[in-house]
Write a protein that holds these residues in place. Structure first.
Motif, PDB file in Angstrom:
ATOM      1  N   ALA A  45       0.836  -1.212   0.000  1.00 21.26           N
ATOM      2  CA  ALA A  45       0.000   0.000   0.000  1.00 21.26           C
ATOM      3  C   ALA A  45       0.865   1.254   0.000  1.00 21.26           C
ATOM      4  O   ALA A  45       0.581   2.228  -0.720  1.00 21.26           O
ATOM      5  CB  ALA A  45      -0.921  -0.013   1.218  1.00 21.26           C
ATOM      6  N   GLN A  46       1.927   1.234   0.788  1.00 19.33           N
ATOM      7  CA  GLN A  46       2.857   2.361   0.850  1.00 19.33           C
ATOM      8  C   GLN A  46       3.531   2.589  -0.499  1.00 19.33           C
ATOM      9  O   GLN A  46       3.644   3.735  -0.973  1.00 19.33           O
ATOM     10  CB  GLN A  46       3.897   2.068   1.926  1.00 19.33           C
ATOM     11  CG  GLN A  46       4.894   3.183   2.195  1.00 19.33           C
ATOM     12  CD  GLN A  46       5.959   2.738   3.177  1.00 19.33           C
ATOM     13  OE1 GLN A  46       5.893   1.633   3.736  1.00 19.33           O
ATOM     14  NE2 GLN A  46       6.952   3.582   3.393  1.00 19.33           N
ATOM     15  N   LEU A  48       2.420   1.589  -3.535  1.00 18.29           N
ATOM     16  CA  LEU A  48       1.420   2.041  -4.513  1.00 18.29           C
ATOM     17  C   LEU A  48       1.071   3.511  -4.309  1.00 18.29           C
ATOM     18  O   LEU A  48       0.879   4.261  -5.281  1.00 18.29           O
ATOM     19  CB  LEU A  48       0.156   1.183  -4.401  1.00 18.29           C
ATOM     20  CG  LEU A  48       0.256  -0.261  -4.910  1.00 18.29           C
ATOM     21  CD1 LEU A  48      -1.025  -1.018  -4.610  1.00 18.29           C
ATOM     22  CD2 LEU A  48       0.542  -0.286  -6.414  1.00 18.29           C
ATOM     23  N   SER A  49       0.993   3.942  -3.052  1.00 16.88           N
ATOM     24  CA  SER A  49       0.698   5.349  -2.755  1.00 16.88           C
ATOM     25  C   SER A  49       1.788   6.255  -3.334  1.00 16.88           C
ATOM     26  O   SER A  49       1.494   7.305  -3.938  1.00 16.88           O
ATOM     27  CB  SER A  49       0.590   5.546  -1.243  1.00 16.88           C
ATOM     28  OG  SER A  49       0.356   6.904  -0.926  1.00 16.88           O
ATOM     29  N   PHE A  52       1.463   6.324  -7.205  1.00 13.62           N
ATOM     30  CA  PHE A  52       0.381   7.229  -7.606  1.00 13.62           C
ATOM     31  C   PHE A  52       0.840   8.677  -7.539  1.00 13.62           C
ATOM     32  O   PHE A  52       0.589   9.478  -8.461  1.00 13.62           O
ATOM     33  CB  PHE A  52      -0.839   7.040  -6.694  1.00 13.62           C
ATOM     34  CG  PHE A  52      -1.810   5.996  -7.182  1.00 13.62           C
ATOM     35  CD1 PHE A  52      -2.590   6.226  -8.310  1.00 13.62           C
ATOM     36  CD2 PHE A  52      -1.951   4.792  -6.520  1.00 13.62           C
ATOM     37  CE1 PHE A  52      -3.484   5.275  -8.770  1.00 13.62           C
ATOM     38  CE2 PHE A  52      -2.849   3.826  -6.969  1.00 13.62           C
ATOM     39  CZ  PHE A  52      -3.618   4.060  -8.090  1.00 13.62           C
ATOM     40  N   VAL A  60      -3.312   9.020  -3.489  1.00 18.88           N
ATOM     41  CA  VAL A  60      -4.129   8.035  -2.779  1.00 18.88           C
ATOM     42  C   VAL A  60      -3.389   7.653  -1.504  1.00 18.88           C
ATOM     43  O   VAL A  60      -2.221   7.251  -1.549  1.00 18.88           O
ATOM     44  CB  VAL A  60      -4.389   6.780  -3.638  1.00 18.88           C
ATOM     45  CG1 VAL A  60      -5.360   5.846  -2.915  1.00 18.88           C
ATOM     46  CG2 VAL A  60      -4.931   7.165  -4.999  1.00 18.88           C
ATOM     47  N   SER A  61      -4.034   7.778  -0.367  1.00 16.48           N
ATOM     48  CA  SER A  61      -3.368   7.554   0.914  1.00 16.48           C
ATOM     49  C   SER A  61      -3.047   6.080   1.139  1.00 16.48           C
ATOM     50  O   SER A  61      -3.719   5.186   0.607  1.00 16.48           O
ATOM     51  CB  SER A  61      -4.242   8.064   2.066  1.00 16.48           C
ATOM     52  OG  SER A  61      -5.401   7.255   2.204  1.00 16.48           O
ATOM     53  N   THR A  62      -2.023   5.841   1.933  1.00 23.21           N
ATOM     54  CA  THR A  62      -1.622   4.473   2.274  1.00 23.21           C
ATOM     55  C   THR A  62      -2.732   3.747   3.033  1.00 23.21           C
ATOM     56  O   THR A  62      -2.995   2.565   2.787  1.00 23.21           O
ATOM     57  CB  THR A  62      -0.338   4.496   3.128  1.00 23.21           C
ATOM     58  OG1 THR A  62       0.714   5.136   2.396  1.00 23.21           O
ATOM     59  CG2 THR A  62       0.101   3.083   3.495  1.00 23.21           C
ATOM     60  N   LEU A  65      -5.511   2.574   0.613  1.00 24.85           N
ATOM     61  CA  LEU A  65      -5.054   1.467  -0.221  1.00 24.85           C
ATOM     62  C   LEU A  65      -4.922   0.181   0.595  1.00 24.85           C
ATOM     63  O   LEU A  65      -5.232  -0.913   0.106  1.00 24.85           O
ATOM     64  CB  LEU A  65      -3.714   1.819  -0.861  1.00 24.85           C
ATOM     65  CG  LEU A  65      -3.765   2.845  -2.008  1.00 24.85           C
ATOM     66  CD1 LEU A  65      -2.365   3.311  -2.375  1.00 24.85           C
ATOM     67  CD2 LEU A  65      -4.457   2.241  -3.230  1.00 24.85           C
ATOM     68  N   LEU A  68      -8.371  -1.194   0.953  1.00 27.40           N
ATOM     69  CA  LEU A  68      -8.853  -1.679  -0.345  1.00 27.40           C
ATOM     70  C   LEU A  68      -8.221  -3.026  -0.708  1.00 27.40           C
ATOM     71  O   LEU A  68      -8.905  -3.949  -1.171  1.00 27.40           O
ATOM     72  CB  LEU A  68      -8.538  -0.639  -1.426  1.00 27.40           C
ATOM     73  CG  LEU A  68      -9.305  -0.747  -2.747  1.00 27.40           C
ATOM     74  CD1 LEU A  68     -10.791  -0.501  -2.513  1.00 27.40           C
ATOM     75  CD2 LEU A  68      -8.757   0.258  -3.751  1.00 27.40           C
ATOM     76  N   LEU A  69      -6.919  -3.160  -0.489  1.00 28.21           N
ATOM     77  CA  LEU A  69      -6.213  -4.397  -0.821  1.00 28.21           C
ATOM     78  C   LEU A  69      -6.694  -5.576   0.020  1.00 28.21           C
ATOM     79  O   LEU A  69      -6.688  -6.721  -0.428  1.00 28.21           O
ATOM     80  CB  LEU A  69      -4.704  -4.212  -0.608  1.00 28.21           C
ATOM     81  CG  LEU A  69      -3.955  -3.331  -1.620  1.00 28.21           C
ATOM     82  CD1 LEU A  69      -2.543  -3.041  -1.127  1.00 28.21           C
ATOM     83  CD2 LEU A  69      -3.907  -4.009  -2.988  1.00 28.21           C
ATOM     84  N   SER A  97      -5.900   1.339   9.233  1.00 33.78           N
ATOM     85  CA  SER A  97      -6.195   2.324   8.172  1.00 33.78           C
ATOM     86  C   SER A  97      -6.710   3.630   8.770  1.00 33.78           C
ATOM     87  O   SER A  97      -6.331   4.718   8.316  1.00 33.78           O
ATOM     88  CB  SER A  97      -7.233   1.748   7.202  1.00 33.78           C
ATOM     89  OG  SER A  97      -6.745   0.580   6.575  1.00 33.78           O
TER      90      SER A  97
END
Length: 284
Positions: A45-46, A48-49, A52, A60-62, A65, A68-69, A97
């Motif tokens: 998530a980190q 991908l953030s 982005f 998009v915040s960690t 994400l 969502l994941l 989150s």
């Protein structure tokens, strides 16, 4: 639900919340400011953030994400792993989150090594506490359990592969220095989790009890595991007892401890780390 059952559940929720807070503090105060990546879905998530933010006009915040994941993984875990474990694991993800969103990202130190070590240690305290109380931080824990049950291979090998993907991607995009410091954070995290909980995927419990029938029924009501019963005799007392031998996964240790304390608080239990198993071990 009786008071005896409610209190442990409330305690478990409190511990999961504390674990989530530790994980979020590690991320927002140490790892994210230093661009050092966490392990598992949190690290994905980190990463991908950051991708982005770097390559698109969107941010998009960690925390978002991470949530969502974990949704599809939670659905899979509900079907394949177990409802109680999955519910508490998803609760951990939701609370983490939330904390990631409300705690501001603040650099406490400009030293990347300090950030990597302290971030890894603090995150591991959160993970270790959560595992010790019969839940997980979601994501890779659930996926690794499912894959391990399909192939009956050590869970650690799947963690290694998945974290290697994070490190390689981070190194290719943002430079190998950050990827190497990520390795430092992962090493610190692994050592602390091992100290708080256990590094072994499977454990053997040797239970000496005078209430073998009650203990067997309680275990079978909660865990789908075979039990071997052996006769035992106290060397000093000369009293006859039964020795129950059961092999469990590390995620079932909390439930087993609770069962023994409720049914026979005077039972003597020895938990042995299991290096390997030959023969049938139920994977469902």
């Amino acid at each position: 639900m009786s008071k005896e059952r409610i209190i442990p559940e409330v305690q478990k929720i409190i511990v999961v919340t504390i674990g989530a807070l530790f994980s979020a503090l590690a991320m927002n105060l140490f790892l994210i400011p230093a661009n050092v990546y966490a392990s598992g879905f949190t690290g994905i998530a980190q990463l991908l953030s950051n991708i982005f933010e770097t390559f698109t006009p969107f941010r998009v915040s960690t925390g978002f994400l991470l949530l969502l994941l974990n949704i599809p993984v939670t659905i899979l875990g509900w079907k394949k792993v177990g409802k109680s474990f999955t519910v508490y694991s998803f609760l951990s993800v939701v609370i983490t989150s939330f904390f990631l969103e409300v705690i501001p990202v603040t650099a406490l130190s400009g030293d990347i090594l300090l950030n990597a070590v302290f971030g890894g240690v603090i995150a591991a305290i959160g993970v270790g506490l959560t595992l010790k109380w019969g839940a997980s931080t979601g994501g890779l824990d659930i996926i690794a359990m499912i894959l391990s049950r399909m192939k009956d291979r050590p869970i650690g090998s799947y963690f290694l592969i998945m974290n290697a993907v994070i490190i390689m991607t981070a190194g290719l995009i943002y430079g190998w220095e950050k990827a190497l410091y990520t390795l430092v954070a992962l090493y610190a995290s692994t050592r602390v989790v091992d100290a708080i909980h256990t590094r072994h995927a499977k454990l053997t419990a040797l239970i000496v009890t005078g209430k073998s029938e009650e203990v067997k029924k309680a275990i079978h009501a909660k865990l789908v595991r075979g039990i071997t019963v052996l006769p035992a005799k106290g060397a000093f007392s000369g009293q006859q007892r039964d020795l129950l031998m059961i092999v469990i996964t590390r995620y079932e240790l909390y439930d087993l401890e609770r069962i023994i304390k409720e049914v026979d608080p005077n039972a003597f239990t020895n938990i042995v780390e299991t290096a390997g198993i030959f023969g049938f071990f139920r994977k469902e």
